[in-house]
Design an enzyme around this catalytic site. Structure first.
Site, PDB file in Angstrom:
ATOM      1  N   GLU A   1      17.246  69.066  21.744  1.00 33.91           N
ATOM      2  CA  GLU A   1      18.084  70.172  21.285  1.00 33.91           C
ATOM      3  C   GLU A   1      19.492  69.644  21.020  1.00 33.91           C
ATOM      4  OE1 GLU A   1      19.644  74.203  23.626  1.00 33.91           O
ATOM      5  OE2 GLU A   1      18.254  72.830  24.563  1.00 33.91           O
TER       6      GLU A   1
ATOM      7  N   ASP B   1      24.053  58.753  36.370  1.00 34.61           N
ATOM      8  CA  ASP B   1      24.919  57.910  35.521  1.00 34.61           C
ATOM      9  C   ASP B   1      26.078  58.776  35.031  1.00 34.61           C
ATOM     10  OD1 ASP B   1      25.920  55.829  34.018  1.00 34.61           O
ATOM     11  OD2 ASP B   1      24.361  55.893  32.480  1.00 34.61           O
TER      12      ASP B   1
END
Ligand code: ADP
Length: 293
Positions: A94, A196
């Site tokens: 998306e 991360d």
């Protein structure tokens, strides 16, 4: 068939409707992959592209995005499809309309909600990558053992193979041995992590809604995510205040921040070399001094 046509065909099959590409634009900002914004007859998609042999990296990213999304703690792009074609691998998701106004407090609250999702052990159901470096996620019942075997140990091994200064390796080995000393009064729980969380991997939609992307998901100490938010840029004071109000951090966090960010600095040394060895040595000196304090 060219790559874009192959991606459109795969999107058509997944979405069960014809998908025609209207425009395709490259998107900058990624550190590992190339990225495209595809405007199609079925809406806009964000496509990451790399070489075919890195298909598993995208499979791991898709797995991580889905895990984060399934918690409903924070907005995360929906994975649409992934595949390989003509020497390339790709991941379609998306498209998020980023670039909205920052709402650090909303981000802090949402991240605490994410971290409340617990696992039974530290690690993850599959290995993934940090940057492009392989990252092991073998489940461990003990956090210190996990950090040794799946985080600090492999990076010290890379540093050794990459020819890092001997003093760095020696200090790293001393830290490896002394690791339990940082956890005498603190027992982390296995929280679902982004893994991360530097400033390039979160953003805000136009509505101000925080969005997470490009994860390296595992269950681990939530302090590792918080530490990384301050490593390359920072979401600001309101973020930390909101997180702490939702779920207070342990006071020993300040010391462990350096311990946890050392992993990423060693990884940067592995990926980019340069001055990261000096930075890692400074961090190791701070940590080893802490043991003598
Ligand atoms: P890389 O894996 O190469 O580091 P990222 O996943 O971080 O790439 O994406 C690169 C940039 O693209 C991000 O910094 C962000 O600005 C933008 N981006 C990432 N995911 C999306 C998305 N789903 N929709 C729109 N833009 C995105």
């Amino acid at each position: 068939m060219d790559l874009i046509t192959a991606i459109a065909a795969s999107l058509s099959a997944t979405l069960k409707r014809p998908v025609r590409i209207e425009t395709s634009q490259s998107v900058s900002g990624g550190s590992i992959n190339s990225a495209l914004s595809l405007e199609t007859t079925a809406g806009r998609f964000f496509i990451k592209i790399n070489k075919a042999h890195l298909a598993d990296m995208f499979a791991a990213e898709a797995d991580g995005l889905e895990a984060l999304k399934s918690t409903d703690a924070m907005k995360v792009p929906r994975v649409i499809a992934l595949g390989t074609h003509a020497g390339f691998s790709w991941l379609a998701m998306e498209f998020m309309d980023l670039g909205g106004p920052a709402h650090p407090a909303r981000f802090g609250e949402a991240l605490a909600r994410l971290h409340l999702q617990r696992g039974d052990t530290f690690g993850w159901q599959r290995n993934n990558t940090i940057g492009s470096t392989p990252q092991c996620n073998t489940p461990h019942a003990d956090w210190v053992e996990f950090w040794r075997h799946c985080r600090l140990g492999p990076q010290l091994e890379f540093a050794h193979r990459d020819g890092a200064p001997r003093a760095l390796i020696a200090a790293g080995e001393r830290l490896y041995e002394a690791l339990p000393a940082f956890f005498t009064d603190y027992r982390p729980e296995p929280s679902l992590l982004h893994g991360d969380l530097w400033s390039g991997n979160w953003g805000f939609e136009r509505t101000g809604e925080p969005v997470l992307f490009d994860p390296a998901v595992y269950y681990g100490d939530r302090e590792t995510d918080i530490a990384m938010t301050g490593l390359f840029g920072s979401p600001g004071r309101e973020f930390y205040a909101a997180y702490d109000a939702a779920w207070p951090l342990d006071p020993g966090y300040q010391v462990r921040t350096t311990l946890y960010n050392l992993y990423h600095i060693l990884n940067h040394h592995h990926l980019f070399g340069g001055g990261y060895a000096t930075q890692a040595q400074r961090m190791l000196a701070v940590l080893l001094a802490e043991l003598e304090a």
